[in-house]
Design an enzyme around this catalytic site. Structure first.
Site, PDB file in Angstrom:
ATOM      1  N   SER A 181       0.987  -1.225  -0.155  1.00 55.11           N
ATOM      2  CA  SER A 181      -0.245   0.431  -0.233  1.00 55.11           C
ATOM      3  C   SER A 181       0.864   1.391   0.124  1.00 55.11           C
ATOM      4  O   SER A 181       2.136   1.112   0.536  1.00 55.11           O
ATOM      5  CB  SER A 181      -0.601   0.089   1.470  1.00 55.11           C
ATOM      6  OG  SER A 181      -1.677   1.370   1.960  1.00 55.11           O
ATOM      7  N   TYR A 194      -2.395  -1.049  10.447  1.00 53.44           N
ATOM      8  CA  TYR A 194      -2.953  -1.177   8.506  1.00 53.44           C
ATOM      9  C   TYR A 194      -0.918  -0.548   8.613  1.00 53.44           C
ATOM     10  O   TYR A 194      -0.475  -1.552   7.680  1.00 53.44           O
ATOM     11  CB  TYR A 194      -3.589  -0.199   8.006  1.00 53.44           C
ATOM     12  CG  TYR A 194      -4.175  -0.200   6.996  1.00 53.44           C
ATOM     13  CD1 TYR A 194      -4.435  -1.897   6.398  1.00 53.44           C
ATOM     14  CD2 TYR A 194      -3.187   0.404   5.850  1.00 53.44           C
ATOM     15  CE1 TYR A 194      -4.820  -1.795   5.016  1.00 53.44           C
ATOM     16  CE2 TYR A 194      -3.275   0.427   4.324  1.00 53.44           C
ATOM     17  CZ  TYR A 194      -4.104  -0.831   4.038  1.00 53.44           C
ATOM     18  OH  TYR A 194      -3.958  -1.098   2.916  1.00 53.44           O
TER      19      TYR A 194
END
Length: 328
Positions: A181, A194
Site C-alpha cells: 500500500s 495497517y
C-alpha cells in the site's frame, strides 16, 4: 473529462515546476557559495540545476516504456486473498488473459460468495484452493496442490500474510508480486496497525528480492493508493461496529483521558473515508499484470491518484518537518 494519466502528468509537472521555483530562490545562492569555496565556476551550479530539473520533468512526463512481455500460454499464477477485493479481481483478470489461476480463498470451506463465484466459472484454468495464509499447514498444502512441475514456472501473487522464503519453492524461475500500500511508504493518523503491516510487506519484499536473486526470482511490490470504494474494504457498518467495540472495551482511565468527544470526532473522520477513493481497480490490475508479464518488471508500482503520489514523494524525500507541516 481528461484521462487519469493526462491529469497525473499535468499535476506532477506542475508540482515539479512549483518545487523548482520555491527552491530556485535559495538553493542556487547556497550552491554557488559552496562551489566558490571549493574553487568551481559558479555557472556550473546553475547548469546542473537545470539539467536535474529537465531529467525530473522528462521522467514524470514519459509514459511507461514497453519492456517486452512473456508468453502467457502454459503459465500459472498462485494468488492469495481471492475471496474479495484485489485478490478476487486479480484472479478473474489473469484468468481472462489466459493464465492458469490457483486462487487461494480463506472461506472456501464455508462456501462464501467470493470463492463460490470463482468455482462457478467451471474452468480448467481456475482452481480454487482453501488457504489461510496464517496457517503453515494450509500454506504447504496449497503449494503442494499446484504440483511440482507447475511450481517451477509459477507466479506468486501474495495479497497478505507473513511468510518466509521457504514458501517459494526452491528452483522456481518465476515471480513474486506482493500487494502492499502507499501506507507502506508513509504513515498517517488512525492507521498505525495497517501501516505497520504494510511497512512489513515492503521490508520483507526487499529482503526476499535479495535472497531469491540467485534463483532468478523477481520480486515486485504493488503500492495501491486509496481504493476504499472499489474494494469495499471499509464501510460505515464496519466503522460503527469497530468503534463501539473499541470504546466499550477501553479501560475507564483511557476513556477519561481521551474523552468521548475526541473519540467521536476521529470516528466521524473514519466514516468520511468510506466514500472516498477510486472506484475502479483497473490501475492496480494493470500494474500487477505488468509485474507478472514484463521481461523487466519494476521493483515498485504506484497505482494511485496524482495527489497521493505527490504526498508520498513529499513524505519520503523531504525532511519530516516539512512533510508534517504540510499534512498534519
Amino acid at each position: 473529462m481528461a484521462s487519469l494519466p493526462f491529469v497525473r502528468v499535468a499535476l506532477l509537472v506542475s508540482f515539479s515546476v512549483l518545487l523548482t521555483v520555491l527552491l530556485g530562490f535559495g538553493l542556487p545562492a547556497l550552491l554557488n557559495a559552496v562551489a566558490k569555496c571549493c574553487g568551481f565556476p559558479e555557472t556550473s551550479v546553475t547548469e546542473c540545476i537545470v539539467g536535474v530539473y529537465f531529467i525530473f520533468v522528462l521522467y514524470v512526463a514519459t509514459p511507461r516504456i514497453p519492456r517486452g512481455s512473456i508468453e502467457v500460454k502454459g503459465k500459472s499464477v498462485f494468488i492469495t486473498g481471492c475471496d474479495s477485493g484485489f485478490g478476487h479481481a486479480t484472479a478473474k483478470h489473469l484468468h481472462k488473459l489466459g493464465f492458469t489461476v490457483f486462487a487461494g480463498c480463506l472461506f472456501k470451506d464455508k462456501g462464501e460468495r467470493g470463492s463460490k463465484e470463482l468455482e462457478e466459472m467451471q474452468s480448467d484454468r481456475m482452481k480454487v484452493v482453501q488457504l489461510d495464509v496464517c496457517s503453515e499447514e494450509q500454506v504447504n498444502r496449497a503449494v503442494e496442490s499446484v504440483g511440482r512441475g507447475e511450481q517451477r514456472r509459477c507466479v506468486y501473487v501474495w495479497r497478505g500474510g507473513v511468510y518466509d522464503h521457504g514458501d517459494v519453492p526452491p528452483g522456481v524461475r518465476g515471480r513474486v508480486v506482493n500487494l502492499a500500500s502507499m501506507y507502506g511508504r508513509m504513515g498517517n493518523a488512525l492507521r498505525s496497525p495497517y501501516c505497520v503491516s504494510k511497512y512489513g510487506v515492503e521490508a520483507f519484499s526487499d529482503c526476499l528480492r535479495y535472497e531469491m536473486k540467485a534463483w532468478g526470482v523477481k520480486v515486485s511490490v504493488i503500492e495501491p493508493g486509496n481504493f476504499i470504494v472499489a474494494t469495499g474494504i471499509l464501510t460505515r457498518d464496519i466503522v460503527a461496529t469497530t468503534a463501539d467495540k473499541l470504546w466499550r472495551e477501553a479501560p475507564p482511565g483511557v476513556q477519561e483521558d481521551y474523552g468521548h468527544a475526541h473519540f467521536d470526532r476521529h470516528m466521524a473522520m473514519m466514516r468520511s473515508y468510506c466514500s472516498s477513493g477510486q472506484k475502479d481497480v483497473q490501475p492496480v490490475l494493470d500494474d500487477i499484470t505488468d509485474a507478472i508479464t514484463s521481461h523487466r518488471p519494476f521493483t515498485r508500482y504506484n497505482p494511485m491518484e496524482p495527489h497521493w503520489w505527490i504526498r508520498m514523494q513529499v513524505m519520503t524525500h523531504l525532511p519530516a518537518v516539512i512533510a508534517d507541516r504540510l499534512y498534519f
